[in-house]
Scaffold this motif. Sequence first.
Motif, PDB file in Angstrom:
ATOM      1  N   ALA A 154      -7.895   1.675  -8.111  1.00  0.00           N
ATOM      2  CA  ALA A 154      -8.657   2.985  -7.352  1.00  0.00           C
ATOM      3  C   ALA A 154      -7.477   2.833  -6.122  1.00  0.00           C
ATOM      4  O   ALA A 154      -7.402   4.157  -5.814  1.00  0.00           O
ATOM      5  CB  ALA A 154      -9.860   2.622  -6.882  1.00  0.00           C
ATOM      6  N   LEU A 155      -7.127   1.994  -5.742  1.00  0.00           N
ATOM      7  CA  LEU A 155      -6.121   1.970  -4.490  1.00  0.00           C
ATOM      8  C   LEU A 155      -4.612   2.202  -4.584  1.00  0.00           C
ATOM      9  O   LEU A 155      -3.964   2.529  -3.840  1.00  0.00           O
ATOM     10  CB  LEU A 155      -6.307   0.724  -3.557  1.00  0.00           C
ATOM     11  CG  LEU A 155      -7.767   0.614  -2.815  1.00  0.00           C
ATOM     12  CD1 LEU A 155      -7.840  -0.941  -2.486  1.00  0.00           C
ATOM     13  CD2 LEU A 155      -7.737   1.597  -1.728  1.00  0.00           C
ATOM     14  N   GLY A 156      -4.403   2.171  -5.876  1.00  0.00           N
ATOM     15  CA  GLY A 156      -3.041   2.439  -6.438  1.00  0.00           C
ATOM     16  C   GLY A 156      -2.234   1.273  -5.898  1.00  0.00           C
ATOM     17  O   GLY A 156      -1.226   1.417  -5.782  1.00  0.00           O
ATOM     18  N   LEU A 157      -2.790   0.119  -6.050  1.00  0.00           N
ATOM     19  CA  LEU A 157      -1.901  -1.175  -5.459  1.00  0.00           C
ATOM     20  C   LEU A 157      -1.512  -2.023  -6.218  1.00  0.00           C
ATOM     21  O   LEU A 157      -1.338  -3.237  -6.339  1.00  0.00           O
ATOM     22  CB  LEU A 157      -2.721  -1.926  -4.411  1.00  0.00           C
ATOM     23  CG  LEU A 157      -2.995  -0.940  -3.137  1.00  0.00           C
ATOM     24  CD1 LEU A 157      -3.669  -1.717  -2.096  1.00  0.00           C
ATOM     25  CD2 LEU A 157      -1.515  -0.622  -2.496  1.00  0.00           C
ATOM     26  N   VAL A 158      -1.704  -1.792  -7.777  1.00  0.00           N
ATOM     27  CA  VAL A 158      -1.652  -2.474  -8.948  1.00  0.00           C
ATOM     28  C   VAL A 158      -0.992  -1.995 -10.044  1.00  0.00           C
ATOM     29  O   VAL A 158      -1.267  -0.629 -10.286  1.00  0.00           O
ATOM     30  CB  VAL A 158      -2.666  -3.332  -9.357  1.00  0.00           C
ATOM     31  CG1 VAL A 158      -3.702  -2.369  -9.960  1.00  0.00           C
ATOM     32  CG2 VAL A 158      -2.290  -4.592 -10.209  1.00  0.00           C
ATOM     33  N   ALA A 213       3.542  -1.715  -0.548  1.00  0.00           N
ATOM     34  CA  ALA A 213       4.900  -1.239   0.081  1.00  0.00           C
ATOM     35  C   ALA A 213       5.397  -2.648   0.621  1.00  0.00           C
ATOM     36  O   ALA A 213       4.452  -3.432   1.001  1.00  0.00           O
ATOM     37  CB  ALA A 213       4.645  -0.312   1.241  1.00  0.00           C
ATOM     38  N   PRO A 214       6.535  -2.998   0.752  1.00  0.00           N
ATOM     39  CA  PRO A 214       7.044  -4.170   1.305  1.00  0.00           C
ATOM     40  C   PRO A 214       6.489  -4.694   2.772  1.00  0.00           C
ATOM     41  O   PRO A 214       6.231  -5.967   3.040  1.00  0.00           O
ATOM     42  CB  PRO A 214       8.497  -3.898   1.404  1.00  0.00           C
ATOM     43  CG  PRO A 214       8.925  -2.813   0.462  1.00  0.00           C
ATOM     44  CD  PRO A 214       7.466  -1.950   0.548  1.00  0.00           C
ATOM     45  N   THR A 215       6.101  -3.446   3.405  1.00  0.00           N
ATOM     46  CA  THR A 215       5.835  -3.860   5.176  1.00  0.00           C
ATOM     47  C   THR A 215       4.265  -4.244   5.105  1.00  0.00           C
ATOM     48  O   THR A 215       3.757  -4.415   5.894  1.00  0.00           O
ATOM     49  CB  THR A 215       6.142  -2.490   5.929  1.00  0.00           C
ATOM     50  OG1 THR A 215       5.351  -1.353   5.337  1.00  0.00           O
ATOM     51  CG2 THR A 215       7.401  -2.199   5.890  1.00  0.00           C
ATOM     52  N   ALA A 216       3.447  -3.870   3.886  1.00  0.00           N
ATOM     53  CA  ALA A 216       2.082  -4.118   3.906  1.00  0.00           C
ATOM     54  C   ALA A 216       1.499  -5.473   4.079  1.00  0.00           C
ATOM     55  O   ALA A 216       2.431  -6.455   3.758  1.00  0.00           O
ATOM     56  CB  ALA A 216       1.258  -3.658   2.505  1.00  0.00           C
ATOM     57  N   ALA A 233      -5.627  -0.957   3.633  1.00  0.00           N
ATOM     58  CA  ALA A 233      -5.184  -0.823   2.127  1.00  0.00           C
ATOM     59  C   ALA A 233      -4.995   0.627   1.641  1.00  0.00           C
ATOM     60  O   ALA A 233      -4.001   0.897   0.978  1.00  0.00           O
ATOM     61  CB  ALA A 233      -6.153  -1.463   1.136  1.00  0.00           C
ATOM     62  N   ARG A 234      -6.054   1.397   2.091  1.00  0.00           N
ATOM     63  CA  ARG A 234      -5.969   2.829   1.631  1.00  0.00           C
ATOM     64  C   ARG A 234      -4.617   3.478   2.385  1.00  0.00           C
ATOM     65  O   ARG A 234      -3.857   4.464   1.940  1.00  0.00           O
ATOM     66  CB  ARG A 234      -7.031   3.614   2.301  1.00  0.00           C
ATOM     67  CG  ARG A 234      -8.291   3.505   1.353  1.00  0.00           C
ATOM     68  CD  ARG A 234      -9.404   4.539   1.844  1.00  0.00           C
ATOM     69  NE  ARG A 234     -10.740   4.315   1.434  1.00  0.00           N
ATOM     70  CZ  ARG A 234     -11.588   3.680   1.705  1.00  0.00           C
ATOM     71  NH1 ARG A 234     -11.511   3.066   3.013  1.00  0.00           N
ATOM     72  NH2 ARG A 234     -12.774   3.644   0.999  1.00  0.00           N
ATOM     73  N   THR A 235      -4.549   3.151   3.469  1.00  0.00           N
ATOM     74  CA  THR A 235      -3.288   3.646   4.375  1.00  0.00           C
ATOM     75  C   THR A 235      -1.904   2.660   4.153  1.00  0.00           C
ATOM     76  O   THR A 235      -0.831   3.080   4.883  1.00  0.00           O
ATOM     77  CB  THR A 235      -3.482   3.827   5.952  1.00  0.00           C
ATOM     78  OG1 THR A 235      -3.787   2.206   6.245  1.00  0.00           O
ATOM     79  CG2 THR A 235      -4.584   4.518   6.238  1.00  0.00           C
ATOM     80  N   GLY A 236      -1.801   1.756   3.294  1.00  0.00           N
ATOM     81  CA  GLY A 236      -0.815   1.124   2.964  1.00  0.00           C
ATOM     82  C   GLY A 236      -0.342  -0.079   3.997  1.00  0.00           C
ATOM     83  O   GLY A 236       1.094  -0.426   3.913  1.00  0.00           O
ATOM     84  N   ARG A 237      -1.307  -0.216   4.861  1.00  0.00           N
ATOM     85  CA  ARG A 237      -0.958  -1.157   6.037  1.00  0.00           C
ATOM     86  C   ARG A 237      -1.227  -2.891   5.221  1.00  0.00           C
ATOM     87  O   ARG A 237      -0.757  -3.642   5.916  1.00  0.00           O
ATOM     88  CB  ARG A 237      -1.772  -1.070   7.182  1.00  0.00           C
ATOM     89  CG  ARG A 237      -1.481   0.321   7.960  1.00  0.00           C
ATOM     90  CD  ARG A 237      -2.124   0.191   9.189  1.00  0.00           C
ATOM     91  NE  ARG A 237      -3.581   0.004   9.395  1.00  0.00           N
ATOM     92  CZ  ARG A 237      -4.198   1.295   9.145  1.00  0.00           C
ATOM     93  NH1 ARG A 237      -3.709   2.279   9.376  1.00  0.00           N
ATOM     94  NH2 ARG A 237      -5.429   0.935   9.253  1.00  0.00           N
TER      95      ARG A 237
END
Length: 209
Positions: free
Chosen positions: A91-95, A110-113, A179-183
């Motif tokens: 759902a978060l688009g993180l996989v 993102a590499p900075t997360a 996680a939603r904001t990519g942090r």
Amino acid sequence: MFQVALPAAAETIAAHDAALTQAPRLVEARDIRGWIAVNHFHNRCLWAQEDLARRTQAPAAEIVANKRAIDRHNQARNDAIERIDEFLLAALGLVDPATLGCALPRATAAPTARLSSETAGSMLDRMSILGLKIAAMREQTLREDVGDDHRHCCGERLLRLTHQRADLGACFDELLADARTGRAYFKVYRQFKMYNDPRLNPALVAEAQ
């Protein structure tokens, strides 16, 4: 990506508490909230079986049955945590969706997360267990067969447990917000309960040979 509203801590805590007012019932999980309910169900069953397994006057066969049930519910509980993490990360688009069924799903953060060592699913699992502890401790404060000291002590513990759950809920909401904001991000971690696998448990391998 799943177009779903992600669960908030307050919603999940309310669902956990509401479930505890009814008899345990295993639902068919079709979405993230279904898997949260499945996880809570197996935690409830684990709690009951753990109590029974500590009896000192029960026949040995009953204790063995309790231990077997503990293994089954613990495996199912951990399976539910993995499904929860899969749903949330998708759902978060993180996989990478193509890797969700693999032993090592590929993160797409993102590499900075910032990587969270504890997954959101594990945090929801801890919330479930804290809900059980809170309910059980509250019952202790209402007992009439014990003295005031016992009830007072349990009241203080109840307050502490309530604070713990609130703090955990705030951390859960913060993790999802980041996680939603990519942090921040987390991963799906496979539990690999080796003692439940006859191919990996040395004692079971020896029995088979």
